[in-house]
Motif scaffolding. Structure first.
Motif, PDB file in Angstrom:
ATOM      1  N   MET A  23       0.804  -1.212   0.000  1.00 10.96           N
ATOM      2  CA  MET A  23       0.000   0.000   0.000  1.00 10.96           C
ATOM      3  C   MET A  23       0.846   1.275   0.000  1.00 10.96           C
ATOM      4  O   MET A  23       0.599   2.179  -0.812  1.00 10.96           O
ATOM      5  CB  MET A  23      -0.949  -0.006   1.204  1.00 10.96           C
ATOM      6  CG  MET A  23      -1.987   1.110   1.183  1.00 10.96           C
ATOM      7  SD  MET A  23      -3.233   0.841  -0.103  1.00 10.96           S
ATOM      8  CE  MET A  23      -4.086  -0.589   0.558  1.00 10.96           C
ATOM      9  N   PRO A  24       1.860   1.418   0.869  1.00 18.38           N
ATOM     10  CA  PRO A  24       2.666   2.656   0.825  1.00 18.38           C
ATOM     11  C   PRO A  24       3.388   2.851  -0.502  1.00 18.38           C
ATOM     12  O   PRO A  24       3.470   3.981  -1.005  1.00 18.38           O
ATOM     13  CB  PRO A  24       3.658   2.468   1.982  1.00 18.38           C
ATOM     14  CG  PRO A  24       3.021   1.463   2.875  1.00 18.38           C
ATOM     15  CD  PRO A  24       2.268   0.546   1.983  1.00 18.38           C
ATOM     16  N   TYR A  25       3.902   1.758  -1.084  1.00 19.95           N
ATOM     17  CA  TYR A  25       4.619   1.885  -2.346  1.00 19.95           C
ATOM     18  C   TYR A  25       3.669   2.277  -3.473  1.00 19.95           C
ATOM     19  O   TYR A  25       4.004   3.112  -4.320  1.00 19.95           O
ATOM     20  CB  TYR A  25       5.317   0.565  -2.681  1.00 19.95           C
ATOM     21  CG  TYR A  25       6.251   0.659  -3.868  1.00 19.95           C
ATOM     22  CD1 TYR A  25       7.521   1.205  -3.723  1.00 19.95           C
ATOM     23  CD2 TYR A  25       5.862   0.210  -5.121  1.00 19.95           C
ATOM     24  CE1 TYR A  25       8.377   1.301  -4.802  1.00 19.95           C
ATOM     25  CE2 TYR A  25       6.708   0.300  -6.202  1.00 19.95           C
ATOM     26  CZ  TYR A  25       7.976   0.850  -6.041  1.00 19.95           C
ATOM     27  OH  TYR A  25       8.805   0.955  -7.109  1.00 19.95           O
ATOM     28  N   LEU A  26       2.478   1.674  -3.494  1.00 24.10           N
ATOM     29  CA  LEU A  26       1.496   2.023  -4.523  1.00 24.10           C
ATOM     30  C   LEU A  26       1.041   3.474  -4.389  1.00 24.10           C
ATOM     31  O   LEU A  26       0.822   4.166  -5.386  1.00 24.10           O
ATOM     32  CB  LEU A  26       0.290   1.073  -4.441  1.00 24.10           C
ATOM     33  CG  LEU A  26       0.563  -0.391  -4.783  1.00 24.10           C
ATOM     34  CD1 LEU A  26      -0.687  -1.229  -4.570  1.00 24.10           C
ATOM     35  CD2 LEU A  26       1.075  -0.536  -6.207  1.00 24.10           C
ATOM     36  N   GLY A  30       1.272   9.053  -6.224  1.00 29.39           N
ATOM     37  CA  GLY A  30       1.610  10.451  -5.932  1.00 29.39           C
ATOM     38  C   GLY A  30       2.645  11.033  -6.859  1.00 29.39           C
ATOM     39  O   GLY A  30       2.678  12.250  -7.075  1.00 29.39           O
ATOM     40  N   SER A  31       3.491  10.175  -7.438  1.00 30.81           N
ATOM     41  CA  SER A  31       4.521  10.684  -8.347  1.00 30.81           C
ATOM     42  C   SER A  31       3.920  11.214  -9.649  1.00 30.81           C
ATOM     43  O   SER A  31       4.570  11.977 -10.358  1.00 30.81           O
ATOM     44  CB  SER A  31       5.536   9.586  -8.653  1.00 30.81           C
ATOM     45  OG  SER A  31       4.944   8.530  -9.397  1.00 30.81           O
ATOM     46  N   SER A  74      -7.285   9.908  -3.327  1.00 31.51           N
ATOM     47  CA  SER A  74      -7.576   8.762  -4.187  1.00 31.51           C
ATOM     48  C   SER A  74      -6.278   8.245  -4.784  1.00 31.51           C
ATOM     49  O   SER A  74      -5.312   8.994  -4.961  1.00 31.51           O
ATOM     50  CB  SER A  74      -8.547   9.145  -5.308  1.00 31.51           C
ATOM     51  OG  SER A  74      -7.969  10.125  -6.143  1.00 31.51           O
ATOM     52  N   PHE A  75      -6.268   6.934  -5.074  1.00 31.18           N
ATOM     53  CA  PHE A  75      -5.085   6.337  -5.674  1.00 31.18           C
ATOM     54  C   PHE A  75      -4.900   6.800  -7.116  1.00 31.18           C
ATOM     55  O   PHE A  75      -3.776   7.003  -7.571  1.00 31.18           O
ATOM     56  CB  PHE A  75      -5.183   4.807  -5.625  1.00 31.18           C
ATOM     57  CG  PHE A  75      -4.670   4.211  -4.361  1.00 31.18           C
ATOM     58  CD1 PHE A  75      -3.310   4.118  -4.121  1.00 31.18           C
ATOM     59  CD2 PHE A  75      -5.540   3.742  -3.392  1.00 31.18           C
ATOM     60  CE1 PHE A  75      -2.820   3.573  -2.951  1.00 31.18           C
ATOM     61  CE2 PHE A  75      -5.062   3.193  -2.225  1.00 31.18           C
ATOM     62  CZ  PHE A  75      -3.705   3.109  -1.993  1.00 31.18           C
ATOM     63  N   ILE A  76      -5.980   6.962  -7.825  1.00 38.75           N
ATOM     64  CA  ILE A  76      -5.898   7.352  -9.235  1.00 38.75           C
ATOM     65  C   ILE A  76      -5.809   8.872  -9.334  1.00 38.75           C
ATOM     66  O   ILE A  76      -6.685   9.590  -8.838  1.00 38.75           O
ATOM     67  CB  ILE A  76      -7.129   6.849 -10.004  1.00 38.75           C
ATOM     68  CG1 ILE A  76      -7.227   5.320  -9.894  1.00 38.75           C
ATOM     69  CG2 ILE A  76      -7.045   7.274 -11.471  1.00 38.75           C
ATOM     70  CD1 ILE A  76      -8.459   4.743 -10.559  1.00 38.75           C
ATOM     71  N   PRO A  77      -4.745   9.402  -9.934  1.00 32.41           N
ATOM     72  CA  PRO A  77      -4.624  10.869 -10.058  1.00 32.41           C
ATOM     73  C   PRO A  77      -5.750  11.447 -10.912  1.00 32.41           C
ATOM     74  O   PRO A  77      -6.184  10.840 -11.898  1.00 32.41           O
ATOM     75  CB  PRO A  77      -3.254  11.050 -10.737  1.00 32.41           C
ATOM     76  CG  PRO A  77      -2.528   9.760 -10.517  1.00 32.41           C
ATOM     77  CD  PRO A  77      -3.577   8.694 -10.482  1.00 32.41           C
TER      78      PRO A  77
END
Length: 298
Positions: free
Chosen positions: A32-35, A40-41, A61-64
């Protein structure tokens, strides 16, 4: 009997499903932290900062919302935070630590596993005792030692590659010697005797016979030294300067008193982690076999 077998098979299948579900949950928790860092990048700094405000419509959200590659472009071309330079410094220091650890630990482990000499047990006890102390306890002594070396010899140690390689090798060497010594003790002494009959010296036996056989253990301690030097931040923050700053310390340049460039920091973390992940993926089988063999004796 048929119903019993069906019930037994059903229980086995149910058990496998439960086990697989637990493994998947554990992997998801670890990843989870790596994803989140990968996601975020590709986000803008504004999106990351706005998502930290718990308001309606600003939920993270995970998806930018808008994928951008500007973070990676700024990381590669930045002058204020030269990540490529920091990355090169870490590679030089980590590879130097790995090579020096392999050479010194192989010689010491071979001597401990093949020869009997005075104070052998005391020497091994001294190696074990070094693992009891926290690394921060050696920070001031190393700082004073570097100043004394420069004062009496004129050889600079701070803000140099060899100074950091010397420091990290001294930390990785005790564990490497002990583990490689256990690995070499699992290699039959008959190989040494046959090599000596054929005319090999002890060093020739080590180079021609022991080295190829003990390659998994050597790779393991080399990786251990590399990881230790790559991830270390305390000594690097004190004993390095602008020219030799490592990547672990250089990433902190994105956090200033005026602003925190989280998006660029995440992009930099992704870039510097990819070569290391690829490198360790190819050496994984050697690491596992080396750790298993080095953890047992006899």
């Amino acid at each position: 009997m048929k119903n019993d077998r069906m019930g037994l098979n059903a229980r086995k299948i149910f058990g496998k499903i439960i086990l697989l579900s637990m493994v998947l949950l554990l992997v998801a928790y670890v990843m989870m932290p790596y994803l989140w860092m990968v996601s975020g990048s590709f986000k803008t700094l504004g999106e990351i900062q706005s998502s930290s405000v718990l308001e309606k419509g600003n939920q993270p959200s995970f998806i930018p919302h808008k994928i951008t590659l500007d973070n990676y472009k700024r990381v590669i071309g930045s002058v204020s935070v030269p990540i490529p330079k920091y990355f090169l410094n870490s590679v030089i220091i980590s590879l130097g630590t790995m090579l020096l650890t392999i050479i010194l630990s192989l010689l010491a482990a071979y001597a401990l596993s093949r020869f009997d000499f005075r104070w052998k047990k005391h020497y091994m006890l001294g190696l074990l005792s070094t693992q009891m102390f926290p690394g921060i306890a050696f920070l001031i002594p190393y700082f004073i030692l570097f100043n004394l070396i420069y004062k009496y010899t004129g050889i600079p140690m701070k803000n140099t590659y060899w100074g950091m390689i010397f420091t990290y090798t001294s930390f990785s060497l005790p564990f490497a010697v002990l583990m490689l010594r256990n690995f070499l003790e699992n290699i039959p002494v008959d190989l040494d005797e046959q090599a000596q009959i054929d005319g090999c010296t002890p060093f020739g036996t080590l180079w021609r016979i022991i080295l190829p056989v003990s390659m998994p253990g050597i790779v393991t301690i080399g990786i251990f030294g590399f990881i230790m030097a790559w991830n270390e931040i305390l000594f690097a923050s004190i004993l390095t300067g602008r020219e030799t700053k490592t990547i672990s310390v250089g990433l902190l340049d994105y956090l200033t008193a005026q602003q925190s460039q989280w998006s660029e920091m995440m992009a930099a973390c992704i870039l510097v982690s990819i070569p290391v992940l690829v490198f360790f993926t190819f050496l994984q089988k050697y690491i596992v076999s080396g750790l298993v063999a080095g953890a047992t004796k006899g």
